[in-house]
Motif scaffolding. Sequence first.
Motif, short mmCIF file in Angstrom:
data_model
loop_
_atom_site.label_atom_id
_atom_site.label_comp_id
_atom_site.label_asym_id
_atom_site.label_seq_id
_atom_site.Cartn_x
_atom_site.Cartn_y
_atom_site.Cartn_z
N LYS A 204 28.27 34.49 43.94
CA LYS A 204 29.41 34.05 43.14
C LYS A 204 29.89 35.21 42.28
O LYS A 204 29.15 35.71 41.43
CB LYS A 204 29.01 32.86 42.27
N ASP A 206 32.56 36.95 39.57
CA ASP A 206 33.49 36.67 38.48
C ASP A 206 33.82 37.99 37.81
O ASP A 206 33.14 38.43 36.87
CB ASP A 206 32.87 35.69 37.48
N SER A 208 36.19 38.72 35.92
CA SER A 208 36.65 38.59 34.53
C SER A 208 35.50 38.71 33.55
O SER A 208 35.71 38.99 32.37
CB SER A 208 37.35 37.24 34.34
N ALA A 209 34.27 38.51 34.05
CA ALA A 209 33.09 38.62 33.18
C ALA A 209 32.62 40.05 33.03
O ALA A 209 31.71 40.33 32.23
CB ALA A 209 31.95 37.77 33.75
#
Length: 290
Positions: A204, A206, A208-209
């Motif tokens: 997974k 992300d 943006s993290a």
Amino acid sequence: MDRSRWIGFACLGVTALGWGFNWPAIKLLLRELPPLFSRGAAGVTAALILACIVLARGERLSVPREAVPRLLFATFTNVFAWMGFTTIAMKWVSVSEGALLVYTMPIWATLFAWPIRGMRPMPRDVIALVLGLAGLVVLFSGQGFAFSHDKLVGIVLALAAAILFALGNVLNRSQIPLSPIALVAWQVGLGCFVMLVLGLAFEKLDFSALSPTGWTVMIYMTLIPMGVCYLTWFETLRRLPPASASTGMLLAPVIGVVSAAFVLGEPLGVREIIAMVLTLSGVTIALQKS
């Protein structure tokens, strides 16, 4: 000491620092990105850079067809297992645990050389094994050998990385007719491409993290450990005896453990120091040639 040896030791220092600081860097990056994608993306990018260097130097990048099976096997043991398993393991083990486990590789190589190459262990090889195992026992004794499932998975992966890398070193005796940098470009590129694909398929993501610190670590891991350090390592091997270079590289796990204590706040007490001394003493003995 002549100028060439001074340059060799300087390159050895750069390599040890770059690979040593990569241990806490990986732990930092794993807080923001999953292991297979992060290692895979960094490795593929670094491999492309190394390939460009190979072409700029006028060296051959094409692989002879008969050498492809050996290249693929070396890619599995030297990159997919060594880098991939180790990076996943770092999710669940500390830097001191991960570094000392994977750097037991020369000890396992000595054991594999007996049935595969007929090289019977000498008394010093037995001493190396005992010291290495004693160091690991001391390291993990603080937890009373009661491990969670995740911790046990991390230990098994790190140990598997060391054992498979050692097996590859013993079995991969035939030279692949490529320059060292071209060979690394292929192995890192192929091995990390598989990691990247698996990461995209199963992890997974992300983005943006990913913080500025995360981007900095990602860039560092791509350019320094997987780029600059390979170049300085080959320069080290060109100027120093292999035994001296290999023994000197034991600075890398020490740098990793010490820097992790400062950067990540990981424990660095008497137990960790004794474990380092015992394990790396065993590895040093295993690296010495008769």
